[in-house]
Every structure is written in C-alpha cells, then in structure tokens.
Write a protein that holds these residues in place. Structure first.
Motif, PDB file in Angstrom:
ATOM      1  N   SER A  17      31.186  24.020   3.881  1.00 60.22           N
ATOM      2  CA  SER A  17      30.233  24.984   3.330  1.00 60.22           C
ATOM      3  C   SER A  17      30.986  26.061   2.563  1.00 60.22           C
ATOM      4  CB  SER A  17      29.377  25.607   4.429  1.00 60.22           C
ATOM      5  OG  SER A  17      30.155  26.406   5.285  1.00 60.22           O
ATOM      6  N   PHE A  18      30.318  26.549   1.542  1.00 61.26           N
ATOM      7  CA  PHE A  18      30.911  27.563   0.665  1.00 61.26           C
ATOM      8  C   PHE A  18      29.867  28.635   0.399  1.00 61.26           C
ATOM      9  CE2 PHE A  18      32.699  23.413  -0.182  1.00 61.26           C
ATOM     10  CZ  PHE A  18      34.057  23.644  -0.162  1.00 61.26           C
ATOM     11  N   ASP A  19      30.308  29.846   0.248  1.00 57.70           N
ATOM     12  CA  ASP A  19      29.411  30.928  -0.159  1.00 57.70           C
ATOM     13  C   ASP A  19      29.593  31.172  -1.650  1.00 57.70           C
ATOM     14  OD1 ASP A  19      28.964  31.122   2.515  1.00 57.70           O
ATOM     15  OD2 ASP A  19      29.390  33.259   2.659  1.00 57.70           O
ATOM     16  N   ILE A  20      28.488  31.203  -2.352  1.00 54.37           N
ATOM     17  CA  ILE A  20      28.526  31.621  -3.759  1.00 54.37           C
ATOM     18  C   ILE A  20      27.930  33.023  -3.805  1.00 54.37           C
ATOM     19  CG2 ILE A  20      27.982  31.024  -6.141  1.00 54.37           C
ATOM     20  CD1 ILE A  20      27.189  28.227  -5.143  1.00 54.37           C
ATOM     21  N   ASP A  21      28.758  33.997  -3.541  1.00 48.87           N
ATOM     22  CA  ASP A  21      28.293  35.385  -3.556  1.00 48.87           C
ATOM     23  C   ASP A  21      28.263  35.925  -4.980  1.00 48.87           C
ATOM     24  OD1 ASP A  21      28.056  35.431  -0.778  1.00 48.87           O
ATOM     25  OD2 ASP A  21      30.123  36.106  -0.531  1.00 48.87           O
ATOM     26  N   ALA A  22      29.162  35.414  -5.798  1.00 46.05           N
ATOM     27  CA  ALA A  22      29.268  35.834  -7.199  1.00 46.05           C
ATOM     28  C   ALA A  22      29.237  37.361  -7.307  1.00 46.05           C
ATOM     29  CB  ALA A  22      28.198  35.162  -8.038  1.00 46.05           C
ATOM     30  N   THR A  47      31.902  31.808 -10.237  1.00 46.83           N
ATOM     31  CA  THR A  47      31.026  30.828 -10.884  1.00 46.83           C
ATOM     32  C   THR A  47      31.683  30.162 -12.081  1.00 46.83           C
ATOM     33  OG1 THR A  47      30.009  32.596 -12.182  1.00 46.83           O
ATOM     34  CG2 THR A  47      28.900  31.955 -10.138  1.00 46.83           C
ATOM     35  N   LYS A  48      32.597  30.846 -12.714  1.00 48.59           N
ATOM     36  CA  LYS A  48      33.215  30.312 -13.933  1.00 48.59           C
ATOM     37  C   LYS A  48      34.459  29.454 -13.655  1.00 48.59           C
ATOM     38  CE  LYS A  48      30.487  32.434 -16.848  1.00 48.59           C
ATOM     39  NZ  LYS A  48      29.440  31.694 -17.519  1.00 48.59           N
ATOM     40  N   GLN A  49      35.210  29.817 -12.630  1.00 51.61           N
ATOM     41  CA  GLN A  49      36.471  29.120 -12.378  1.00 51.61           C
ATOM     42  C   GLN A  49      36.535  28.462 -10.996  1.00 51.61           C
ATOM     43  OE1 GLN A  49      38.996  28.697 -14.595  1.00 51.61           O
ATOM     44  NE2 GLN A  49      37.670  29.666 -16.110  1.00 51.61           N
ATOM     45  N   GLY A  50      36.240  29.220  -9.972  1.00 50.67           N
ATOM     46  CA  GLY A  50      36.386  28.691  -8.615  1.00 50.67           C
ATOM     47  C   GLY A  50      35.408  27.582  -8.292  1.00 50.67           C
ATOM     48  N   LEU A  51      34.156  27.815  -8.569  1.00 47.13           N
ATOM     49  CA  LEU A  51      33.122  26.837  -8.230  1.00 47.13           C
ATOM     50  C   LEU A  51      33.309  25.492  -8.939  1.00 47.13           C
ATOM     51  CD1 LEU A  51      30.616  26.327  -6.565  1.00 47.13           C
ATOM     52  CD2 LEU A  51      29.274  27.395  -8.389  1.00 47.13           C
ATOM     53  N   PRO A  52      33.575  25.463 -10.238  1.00 50.64           N
ATOM     54  CA  PRO A  52      33.803  24.153 -10.874  1.00 50.64           C
ATOM     55  C   PRO A  52      34.965  23.381 -10.232  1.00 50.64           C
ATOM     56  CG  PRO A  52      33.399  25.804 -12.549  1.00 50.64           C
ATOM     57  CD  PRO A  52      33.529  26.543 -11.232  1.00 50.64           C
ATOM     58  N   ARG A  53      35.983  24.095  -9.803  1.00 49.85           N
ATOM     59  CA  ARG A  53      37.112  23.411  -9.146  1.00 49.85           C
ATOM     60  C   ARG A  53      36.681  22.801  -7.812  1.00 49.85           C
ATOM     61  NH1 ARG A  53      41.621  28.118 -10.227  1.00 49.85           N
ATOM     62  NH2 ARG A  53      41.662  27.879 -12.486  1.00 49.85           N
ATOM     63  N   ILE A  54      35.893  23.550  -7.057  1.00 54.78           N
ATOM     64  CA  ILE A  54      35.404  23.032  -5.768  1.00 54.78           C
ATOM     65  C   ILE A  54      34.502  21.818  -6.001  1.00 54.78           C
ATOM     66  CG2 ILE A  54      33.865  23.545  -3.825  1.00 54.78           C
ATOM     67  CD1 ILE A  54      34.958  26.457  -3.982  1.00 54.78           C
ATOM     68  N   LEU A  55      33.592  21.921  -6.957  1.00 49.83           N
ATOM     69  CA  LEU A  55      32.672  20.807  -7.234  1.00 49.83           C
ATOM     70  C   LEU A  55      33.422  19.567  -7.701  1.00 49.83           C
ATOM     71  CD1 LEU A  55      29.804  22.834  -8.907  1.00 49.83           C
ATOM     72  CD2 LEU A  55      29.677  21.601  -6.728  1.00 49.83           C
ATOM     73  N   LYS A  56      34.445  19.756  -8.514  1.00 48.76           N
ATOM     74  CA  LYS A  56      35.260  18.627  -8.985  1.00 48.76           C
ATOM     75  C   LYS A  56      35.959  17.958  -7.809  1.00 48.76           C
ATOM     76  CE  LYS A  56      38.878  17.593 -12.397  1.00 48.76           C
ATOM     77  NZ  LYS A  56      40.035  17.163 -11.623  1.00 48.76           N
ATOM     78  N   MET A  57      36.513  18.757  -6.918  1.00 47.78           N
ATOM     79  CA  MET A  57      37.209  18.217  -5.745  1.00 47.78           C
ATOM     80  C   MET A  57      36.248  17.431  -4.860  1.00 47.78           C
ATOM     81  SD  MET A  57      37.699  18.851  -2.187  1.00 47.78           S
ATOM     82  CE  MET A  57      37.111  20.525  -1.997  1.00 47.78           C
ATOM     83  N   LEU A  58      35.054  17.993  -4.632  1.00 42.31           N
ATOM     84  CA  LEU A  58      34.067  17.303  -3.796  1.00 42.31           C
ATOM     85  C   LEU A  58      33.657  15.980  -4.433  1.00 42.31           C
ATOM     86  CD1 LEU A  58      31.824  20.331  -2.743  1.00 42.31           C
ATOM     87  CD2 LEU A  58      33.457  19.091  -1.302  1.00 42.31           C
ATOM     88  N   GLU A  59      33.470  15.988  -5.755  1.00 40.45           N
ATOM     89  CA  GLU A  59      33.084  14.761  -6.441  1.00 40.45           C
ATOM     90  C   GLU A  59      34.189  13.715  -6.348  1.00 40.45           C
ATOM     91  OE1 GLU A  59      31.731  15.321 -10.442  1.00 40.45           O
ATOM     92  OE2 GLU A  59      31.749  13.165 -10.848  1.00 40.45           O
ATOM     93  N   GLU A  60      35.423  14.138  -6.560  1.00 39.57           N
ATOM     94  CA  GLU A  60      36.551  13.194  -6.494  1.00 39.57           C
ATOM     95  C   GLU A  60      36.703  12.579  -5.108  1.00 39.57           C
ATOM     96  OE1 GLU A  60      39.312  15.344  -9.929  1.00 39.57           O
ATOM     97  OE2 GLU A  60      39.871  15.555  -7.815  1.00 39.57           O
ATOM     98  N   GLU A  61      36.395  13.379  -4.082  1.00 36.13           N
ATOM     99  CA  GLU A  61      36.543  12.894  -2.707  1.00 36.13           C
ATOM    100  C   GLU A  61      35.264  12.258  -2.166  1.00 36.13           C
ATOM    101  OE1 GLU A  61      39.413  12.770  -1.187  1.00 36.13           O
ATOM    102  OE2 GLU A  61      40.438  13.832  -2.815  1.00 36.13           O
TER     103      GLU A  61
END
Ligand code: ZN
Length: 136
Positions: A17-22, A47-61
């Motif tokens: 789980s992740f918090d998107i507090d932005a 939202t611009k840098q951290g989140l896309p990296r997390i989403l990419k990692m989740l998709e790859e895994e």
C-alpha cells in the motif's frame, strides 16, 4: 501449532500500500505552505516522479496494490487516479484534504463526500481506509 496454507501453496502473503498525499500533506500542515513553492513542489513530485516509478515497478512485477489518497488529490489529478484504478489497483480512503475529524458524525460525512468523488472517477466505492496521520 496451527497448520494453515496460503492459496496455491504460496509461502507468504504480501500487502502493498502507498499513500498519495501529494500537495495535501503540505496544505494541511501550515497555512503558509500554500505559498511555499518548495513544499508544494515536494507534494507534486510524488505524482510526477515517484508515483510513475512505483506503478512501473508494480506492472513489471505483476503486482497489485492499494493506493490511499485524498479526494482533493483525486480532484486535481483525476487522470492519475483513473489510471491507477484502471490498472486494477485499489483506491482507498485517506480523507478529503488529509484531515482528521473530531467526531464520528464529521468523519462519516467526510467519508460520504470522498465516496462520491471516488465513485465518479473510478466507478467504485472506496473500501480500504487509512486515516491521515495514523490517528484512529
Ligand atoms: Zn497520508
């Protein structure tokens, strides 16, 4: 000792789980932060840098996660919340503006407000709840 197995003979269960507090984390901490570009850019960085990296990692895994976010964040970044939900991740309740209410009635009213915003964006009712600031 209890003998219990995870489905499909998996060895462990993992909850991500992740918090998107932005920006909301900064907006609720101090009244001057709204005019403090460094703090606001920290919020936007998520939202611009951290989140896309997390989403990419989740998709790859091939993993799914729960993203707890404020409804304010969902309103100012609707495309992000819709994208996350469309990827099969859960969008969870995290207040409207990362606030904590003093009474059950106030929190319940806030949850109804957030519910309407999330349903409009994702078509789903938020089920998971992470209270802002960890206060229960
Ligand atoms: Zn938070």
């Amino acid at each position: 000792m209890m003998n219990w197995n995870w489905p499909d003979n998996k060895r462990i269960a993992l909850l991500l789980s992740f918090d998107i507090d932005a920006e909301t984390l900064w907006l609720t901490r101090n009244d001057i932060n709204e005019r403090h570009l460094v703090h606001m850019s920290r919020g936007l960085y998520a939202t611009k840098q951290g989140l896309p990296r997390i989403l990419k990692m989740l998709e790859e895994e091939g993993l799914k996660a729960t993203f707890f976010t404020t409804a304010y964040t969902a309103e100012i970044h609707p495309e992000i919340i819709q994208y996350i939900a469309a990827q099969g991740h859960e969008i969870g309740y995290h207040g409207y503006l990362h606030e904590v209410k003093d009474t059950y009635e106030e929190e319940n009213a806030l949850m109804d407000k957030v519910d309407a915003i999330f349903r409009k964006l994702t078509g789903k009712r938020p089920v998971g709840v992470r209270m802002p600031d960890g206060i229960v």
